[in-house]
Design a protein around this motif. Structure first.
Motif, mmCIF file in Angstrom:
data_model
loop_
_atom_site.group_PDB
_atom_site.id
_atom_site.type_symbol
_atom_site.label_atom_id
_atom_site.label_comp_id
_atom_site.label_asym_id
_atom_site.label_seq_id
_atom_site.Cartn_x
_atom_site.Cartn_y
_atom_site.Cartn_z
ATOM 1 N N LEU A 102 44.196 46.570 37.274
ATOM 2 C CA LEU A 102 43.391 45.434 36.351
ATOM 3 C C LEU A 102 41.958 45.662 36.528
ATOM 4 O O LEU A 102 41.202 45.519 35.470
ATOM 5 C CB LEU A 102 43.684 44.026 36.728
ATOM 6 N N LYS A 103 41.568 46.038 37.831
ATOM 7 C CA LYS A 103 39.921 46.246 37.845
ATOM 8 C C LYS A 103 39.703 47.487 36.952
ATOM 9 O O LYS A 103 38.576 47.319 36.387
ATOM 10 C CB LYS A 103 39.808 46.586 39.475
ATOM 11 N N THR A 104 40.248 48.506 37.036
ATOM 12 C CA THR A 104 40.013 49.720 36.403
ATOM 13 C C THR A 104 39.860 49.666 34.844
ATOM 14 O O THR A 104 38.989 50.080 34.408
ATOM 15 C CB THR A 104 40.946 50.907 36.964
ATOM 16 N N SER A 105 40.791 48.676 34.555
ATOM 17 C CA SER A 105 40.677 48.624 32.818
ATOM 18 C C SER A 105 39.922 47.338 32.491
ATOM 19 O O SER A 105 39.917 47.055 31.385
ATOM 20 C CB SER A 105 42.193 48.476 32.346
ATOM 21 N N LEU A 156 47.229 47.128 30.117
ATOM 22 C CA LEU A 156 46.649 47.304 28.652
ATOM 23 C C LEU A 156 46.964 45.821 27.827
ATOM 24 O O LEU A 156 46.160 45.513 26.861
ATOM 25 C CB LEU A 156 47.241 48.222 28.064
ATOM 26 N N THR A 157 48.164 45.437 28.015
ATOM 27 C CA THR A 157 48.231 44.146 27.391
ATOM 28 C C THR A 157 47.199 43.091 27.530
ATOM 29 O O THR A 157 46.684 42.383 26.861
ATOM 30 C CB THR A 157 49.765 43.662 27.833
ATOM 31 N N ARG A 158 46.845 42.978 28.888
ATOM 32 C CA ARG A 158 45.638 41.995 29.347
ATOM 33 C C ARG A 158 44.339 42.452 28.855
ATOM 34 O O ARG A 158 43.679 41.554 28.331
ATOM 35 C CB ARG A 158 45.769 42.140 30.715
ATOM 36 N N VAL A 159 44.081 43.540 28.718
ATOM 37 C CA VAL A 159 43.026 44.248 27.979
ATOM 38 C C VAL A 159 42.710 43.487 26.638
ATOM 39 O O VAL A 159 41.722 43.027 26.179
ATOM 40 C CB VAL A 159 42.793 45.603 28.099
ATOM 41 N N ASP A 176 35.811 50.987 26.453
ATOM 42 C CA ASP A 176 35.587 52.310 27.012
ATOM 43 C C ASP A 176 36.419 52.688 28.239
ATOM 44 O O ASP A 176 36.720 53.856 28.724
ATOM 45 C CB ASP A 176 34.186 52.259 27.450
ATOM 46 N N ALA A 177 36.820 51.449 28.933
ATOM 47 C CA ALA A 177 37.787 51.620 30.036
ATOM 48 C C ALA A 177 39.082 51.937 30.175
ATOM 49 O O ALA A 177 39.604 52.641 30.972
ATOM 50 C CB ALA A 177 37.827 50.445 31.067
ATOM 51 N N ILE A 178 39.739 52.149 28.816
ATOM 52 C CA ILE A 178 40.940 52.287 28.672
ATOM 53 C C ILE A 178 41.235 53.819 27.775
ATOM 54 O O ILE A 178 42.173 54.034 27.470
ATOM 55 C CB ILE A 178 41.701 51.281 27.922
ATOM 56 N N GLN A 179 40.143 54.733 27.689
ATOM 57 C CA GLN A 179 40.179 55.648 27.265
ATOM 58 C C GLN A 179 40.809 56.954 28.191
ATOM 59 O O GLN A 179 41.621 57.593 27.607
ATOM 60 C CB GLN A 179 39.148 56.379 26.674
ATOM 61 N N GLY A 182 44.839 55.692 29.710
ATOM 62 C CA GLY A 182 44.950 54.603 29.263
ATOM 63 C C GLY A 182 46.065 54.852 27.769
ATOM 64 O O GLY A 182 46.856 55.098 27.918
ATOM 65 N N VAL A 183 45.246 54.056 26.784
ATOM 66 C CA VAL A 183 46.012 53.910 25.535
ATOM 67 C C VAL A 183 46.668 55.261 24.841
ATOM 68 O O VAL A 183 47.749 55.289 24.248
ATOM 69 C CB VAL A 183 45.176 53.257 24.364
#
Ligand code: SF4
Ligand code: SF4
Ligand code: FES
Length: 243
Positions: A102-105, A156-159, A176-179, A182-183
């Motif tokens: 949760l922090k990282t994303s 990712l849902t929370r993002v 930027d954080a989920i590249q 991530g996705v």
């Protein structure tokens, strides 16, 4: 009715083992409470609300993620801890992963701005806001077998929930954080969607985040690794001009 529970108590034995119990309760959480109070007080499991809203009681029943407070058991069912997390004891796992992803994303409100919220705005984040962080989707996701750093379905849902929130002034930092991890790492298998007790669809949320990523100027890094030259001679030895 008899059920089996996969147990672990590393102070006594480093190996997991299955233990069978006879229970009269039909709901799994009631059966666990029945065992704990009448047969074996060493059985260890988590529960909070007892009504499907705290997310603490996720386990696997016959290998499928379920909330024990919302699950009715059948003869011979095998109950075990959720996957991907270290088992601390019996059905209780270490939840450190949750805070980390949760922090990282950046899956939280970073820069609040005052906004007038319409019913349509509420609708846009309603489903994702229902996540109870039960970890069922995380447990079911095959990507963790190859990449333990994957941000994963519920993060990712929370993002997406915060990216779509008008009150968030800094949604770009989330994209930027989920590249990385991530996705683009999701295989779109849909396991997460199948097991979510809140009827959230993380797979579709991830697809939405992919398209928001493209709009923000990112592209699928896997495309760069694909070889579009199949090795065939493109004229296949056939000359359409006949010479
Ligand atoms: S759809 Fe993606 S996030 Fe969901 S379980 Fe499959 S790989 Fe994991
Ligand atoms: S998305 Fe669903 S399965 Fe995943 S943690 Fe949230 S409520 Fe649980
Ligand atoms: S005990 Fe709270 S969700 Fe099951």
């Amino acid at each position: 009715m008899k059920i089996k529970i996969e147990r672990l108590n590393t102070q006594k034995n480093p190996q997991q083992f299955k233990q069978e119990y006879e229970v009269s309760s039909q709901r799994l959480l009631d059966a666990l409470n029945e065992i704990k109070t009448t047969q074996d007080n060493t059985l260890t499991y988590r529960c909070g609300c007892g009504s499907g809203v705290c997310g603490s009681c996720a386990v696997q029943v016959n290998g499928v993620e379920r909330l024990s407070c919302k699950t009715y058991i059948n003869e011979g069912d095998v109950v075990s801890a959720i996957k991907r997390s270290e088992v601390i004891r019996d059905l209780v796992v270490n939840l450190e992963h949750q805070e980390k992803v949760l922090k990282t994303s950046h899956a939280y409100l970073e820069a609040y701005q005052e906004e007038t919220i319409t019913p349509q705005d509420e609708k846009l984040i309603d489903v994702q806001s229902n996540c109870i962080l039960c970890q069922s989707c995380y447990s079911s996701c095959p990507v963790y077998e190859v990449n333990p750093d994957f941000l994963g379905p519920y993060a990712l849902t929370r993002v997406l929930r915060y990216v779509n929130d008008k009150k968030e002034h800094q949604s770009r930092s989330k994209i930027d954080a989920i590249q990385s991890n991530g996705v683009w790492d999701c295989t779109l298998c849909g396991n997460c969607t199948m097991v979510c007790p809140q009827f959230i669809d993380p797979k579709t949320d991830i697809m939405n985040l992919r398209s928001k990523s493209v709009q923000a100027g990112y592209s699928d890094p896997n495309m760069n690794n694909m070889d579009f030259d199949s090795g065939f001679n493109t004229d296949f030895g056939f000359n359409p001009n006949g010479f």
